[in-house]
Write a protein that holds these residues in place. Structure first.
Motif, PDB file in Angstrom:
ATOM      1  N   MET A   1       0.826  -1.172   0.000  1.00 25.53           N
ATOM      2  CA  MET A   1       0.000   0.000   0.000  1.00 25.53           C
ATOM      3  C   MET A   1       0.870   1.235   0.000  1.00 25.53           C
ATOM      4  O   MET A   1       1.939   1.248   0.580  1.00 25.53           O
ATOM      5  CB  MET A   1      -0.866   0.047   1.241  1.00 25.53           C
ATOM      6  N   SER A   2       0.348   2.235  -0.572  1.00 21.16           N
ATOM      7  CA  SER A   2       1.129   3.471  -0.645  1.00 21.16           C
ATOM      8  C   SER A   2       0.920   4.300   0.620  1.00 21.16           C
ATOM      9  O   SER A   2      -0.022   4.122   1.359  1.00 21.16           O
ATOM     10  CB  SER A   2       0.718   4.274  -1.876  1.00 21.16           C
ATOM     11  N   GLU A   3       1.851   5.197   0.801  1.00 18.05           N
ATOM     12  CA  GLU A   3       1.820   6.059   1.974  1.00 18.05           C
ATOM     13  C   GLU A   3       0.907   7.261   1.771  1.00 18.05           C
ATOM     14  O   GLU A   3       0.796   8.104   2.643  1.00 18.05           O
ATOM     15  CB  GLU A   3       3.246   6.561   2.264  1.00 18.05           C
ATOM     16  N   ARG A   4       0.259   7.329   0.658  1.00 13.79           N
ATOM     17  CA  ARG A   4      -0.608   8.482   0.350  1.00 13.79           C
ATOM     18  C   ARG A   4      -1.879   8.462   1.192  1.00 13.79           C
ATOM     19  O   ARG A   4      -2.396   7.406   1.531  1.00 13.79           O
ATOM     20  CB  ARG A   4      -0.992   8.461  -1.120  1.00 13.79           C
ATOM     21  N   LEU A   5      -2.370   9.647   1.504  1.00 11.80           N
ATOM     22  CA  LEU A   5      -3.628   9.781   2.233  1.00 11.80           C
ATOM     23  C   LEU A   5      -4.797   9.723   1.265  1.00 11.80           C
ATOM     24  O   LEU A   5      -4.632   9.761   0.044  1.00 11.80           O
ATOM     25  CB  LEU A   5      -3.661  11.107   2.996  1.00 11.80           C
ATOM     26  N   ASN A   6      -5.910   9.646   1.809  1.00  7.99           N
ATOM     27  CA  ASN A   6      -7.131   9.674   1.032  1.00  7.99           C
ATOM     28  C   ASN A   6      -7.167  10.989   0.233  1.00  7.99           C
ATOM     29  O   ASN A   6      -6.827  12.053   0.759  1.00  7.99           O
ATOM     30  CB  ASN A   6      -8.308   9.590   2.000  1.00  7.99           C
ATOM     31  N   PRO A   7      -7.610  10.994  -1.018  1.00  8.37           N
ATOM     32  CA  PRO A   7      -7.635  12.228  -1.829  1.00  8.37           C
ATOM     33  C   PRO A   7      -8.522  13.320  -1.215  1.00  8.37           C
ATOM     34  O   PRO A   7      -8.213  14.506  -1.330  1.00  8.37           O
ATOM     35  CB  PRO A   7      -8.192  11.780  -3.167  1.00  8.37           C
ATOM     36  N   LEU A   8      -9.580  12.928  -0.561  1.00 12.60           N
ATOM     37  CA  LEU A   8     -10.439  13.931   0.067  1.00 12.60           C
ATOM     38  C   LEU A   8      -9.715  14.636   1.207  1.00 12.60           C
ATOM     39  O   LEU A   8      -9.798  15.864   1.358  1.00 12.60           O
ATOM     40  CB  LEU A   8     -11.723  13.276   0.594  1.00 12.60           C
ATOM     41  N   VAL A   9      -8.953  13.901   1.998  1.00 13.74           N
ATOM     42  CA  VAL A   9      -8.196  14.494   3.105  1.00 13.74           C
ATOM     43  C   VAL A   9      -7.141  15.437   2.563  1.00 13.74           C
ATOM     44  O   VAL A   9      -6.927  16.534   3.085  1.00 13.74           O
ATOM     45  CB  VAL A   9      -7.576  13.385   3.979  1.00 13.74           C
ATOM     46  N   GLU A  10      -6.473  15.029   1.473  1.00 15.62           N
ATOM     47  CA  GLU A  10      -5.463  15.905   0.874  1.00 15.62           C
ATOM     48  C   GLU A  10      -6.091  17.182   0.340  1.00 15.62           C
ATOM     49  O   GLU A  10      -5.515  18.268   0.484  1.00 15.62           O
ATOM     50  CB  GLU A  10      -4.748  15.159  -0.256  1.00 15.62           C
ATOM     51  N   LEU A  11      -7.265  17.088  -0.240  1.00 18.38           N
ATOM     52  CA  LEU A  11      -7.947  18.270  -0.772  1.00 18.38           C
ATOM     53  C   LEU A  11      -8.335  19.232   0.358  1.00 18.38           C
ATOM     54  O   LEU A  11      -8.140  20.446   0.246  1.00 18.38           O
ATOM     55  CB  LEU A  11      -9.194  17.844  -1.549  1.00 18.38           C
ATOM     56  N   VAL A  12      -8.849  18.691   1.451  1.00 17.03           N
ATOM     57  CA  VAL A  12      -9.229  19.529   2.585  1.00 17.03           C
ATOM     58  C   VAL A  12      -8.002  20.202   3.189  1.00 17.03           C
ATOM     59  O   VAL A  12      -8.017  21.391   3.516  1.00 17.03           O
ATOM     60  CB  VAL A  12      -9.985  18.698   3.641  1.00 17.03           C
ATOM     61  N   GLN A  13      -6.900  19.470   3.309  1.00 23.88           N
ATOM     62  CA  GLN A  13      -5.683  20.066   3.856  1.00 23.88           C
ATOM     63  C   GLN A  13      -5.167  21.186   2.962  1.00 23.88           C
ATOM     64  O   GLN A  13      -4.727  22.230   3.443  1.00 23.88           O
ATOM     65  CB  GLN A  13      -4.613  18.986   4.032  1.00 23.88           C
ATOM     66  N   ALA A  14      -5.225  20.999   1.658  1.00 20.80           N
ATOM     67  CA  ALA A  14      -4.770  22.037   0.729  1.00 20.80           C
ATOM     68  C   ALA A  14      -5.628  23.288   0.854  1.00 20.80           C
ATOM     69  O   ALA A  14      -5.116  24.410   0.851  1.00 20.80           O
ATOM     70  CB  ALA A  14      -4.794  21.501  -0.695  1.00 20.80           C
ATOM     71  N   ARG A  15      -6.944  23.112   0.974  1.00 21.50           N
ATOM     72  CA  ARG A  15      -7.843  24.272   1.106  1.00 21.50           C
ATOM     73  C   ARG A  15      -7.595  25.017   2.428  1.00 21.50           C
ATOM     74  O   ARG A  15      -7.616  26.246   2.465  1.00 21.50           O
ATOM     75  CB  ARG A  15      -9.305  23.831   1.051  1.00 21.50           C
ATOM     76  N   LEU A  16      -7.356  24.273   3.490  1.00 24.40           N
ATOM     77  CA  LEU A  16      -7.085  24.916   4.775  1.00 24.40           C
ATOM     78  C   LEU A  16      -5.770  25.689   4.751  1.00 24.40           C
ATOM     79  O   LEU A  16      -5.676  26.779   5.321  1.00 24.40           O
ATOM     80  CB  LEU A  16      -7.075  23.887   5.900  1.00 24.40           C
ATOM     81  N   ARG A  17      -4.752  25.153   4.083  1.00 28.88           N
ATOM     82  CA  ARG A  17      -3.477  25.878   3.964  1.00 28.88           C
ATOM     83  C   ARG A  17      -3.660  27.171   3.189  1.00 28.88           C
ATOM     84  O   ARG A  17      -3.112  28.219   3.552  1.00 28.88           O
ATOM     85  CB  ARG A  17      -2.435  24.985   3.275  1.00 28.88           C
ATOM     86  N   GLU A  18      -4.425  27.127   2.095  1.00 26.37           N
ATOM     87  CA  GLU A  18      -4.697  28.336   1.317  1.00 26.37           C
ATOM     88  C   GLU A  18      -5.452  29.370   2.168  1.00 26.37           C
ATOM     89  O   GLU A  18      -5.198  30.565   2.082  1.00 26.37           O
ATOM     90  CB  GLU A  18      -5.548  27.996   0.097  1.00 26.37           C
ATOM     91  N   PHE A  19      -6.383  28.890   2.933  1.00 26.16           N
ATOM     92  CA  PHE A  19      -7.197  29.768   3.764  1.00 26.16           C
ATOM     93  C   PHE A  19      -6.341  30.509   4.788  1.00 26.16           C
ATOM     94  O   PHE A  19      -6.461  31.721   4.955  1.00 26.16           O
ATOM     95  CB  PHE A  19      -8.275  28.924   4.466  1.00 26.16           C
ATOM     96  N   TRP A  20      -5.467  29.820   5.501  1.00 27.07           N
ATOM     97  CA  TRP A  20      -4.680  30.434   6.560  1.00 27.07           C
ATOM     98  C   TRP A  20      -3.541  31.291   6.020  1.00 27.07           C
ATOM     99  O   TRP A  20      -3.001  32.119   6.746  1.00 27.07           O
ATOM    100  CB  TRP A  20      -4.133  29.386   7.525  1.00 27.07           C
ATOM    101  N   ARG A  21      -3.185  31.141   4.756  1.00 30.62           N
ATOM    102  CA  ARG A  21      -2.111  31.968   4.183  1.00 30.62           C
ATOM    103  C   ARG A  21      -2.589  33.376   3.852  1.00 30.62           C
ATOM    104  O   ARG A  21      -1.759  34.274   3.699  1.00 30.62           O
ATOM    105  CB  ARG A  21      -1.566  31.295   2.916  1.00 30.62           C
ATOM    106  N   GLU A  22      -3.873  33.561   3.709  1.00 33.16           N
ATOM    107  CA  GLU A  22      -4.423  34.880   3.378  1.00 33.16           C
ATOM    108  C   GLU A  22      -5.053  35.507   4.613  1.00 33.16           C
ATOM    109  O   GLU A  22      -6.127  35.117   5.040  1.00 33.16           O
ATOM    110  CB  GLU A  22      -5.494  34.749   2.289  1.00 33.16           C
TER     111      GLU A  22
END
Length: 142
Positions: A1-22
């Motif tokens: 199995m790969s070490e990758r997270l679920n795609p939905l979790v990765e998408l939510v994390q990316a959106r939260l990072r964008e949110f806190w940068r602004e």
């Protein structure tokens, strides 16, 4: 199995990072609604309603009319003042009083401007006071 997270979790994390940068976005999402709630709460805080102003005009000097005038003057629910007839109408047209009560031996007559906000309420309040002051056996004709 790969070490990758679920795609939905990765998408939510990316959106939260964008949110806190602004910082502007953080203000408009959290700060502005809080300031609006505080401002509107201060602007529209509840106040004790004002007592209705009533002009009492005694047409004839009968004892019944004088007694009803004293009843209105002694009430804590409204502010009643004695007026002459012409002066009472002038006060009603200038919105200094909410209702005019003309008292005589035959009963009470109400004059008010229905376009004023407090006038219908004041008329009902005065009518209730006068009816209770007249007693149940001899109701007051209005």
């Amino acid at each position: 199995m790969s070490e990758r997270l679920n795609p939905l979790v990765e998408l939510v994390q990316a959106r939260l990072r964008e949110f806190w940068r602004e910082p502007g976005i953080v203000f408009w999402v959290f700060g502005f609604p809080l300031l609006m709630a505080l401002g509107l709460g201060l602007a529209f805080r509840s106040k004790v309603p004002e007592k209705p102003e009533v002009a009492v005009v005694v047409i004839d000097g009968s004892a019944r009319a004088e007694g009803l005038a004293r009843t209105l003057s002694g009430s804590d629910a409204l502010k009643a003042h004695r007026y002459a007839s012409a002066e009472a109408f002038r006060a009603l047209t200038h919105a200094r009083v909410d209702v005019i009560v003309e008292l005589s031996e035959s009963g009470a007559k109400y004059r008010f401007d229905p376009t004023q906000d407090k006038s219908p309420h004041a008329q009902l309040l005065v009518d209730g006071l006068l009816q209770s002051a007249s007693g149940q056996t001899r109701p007051l004709a209005t």
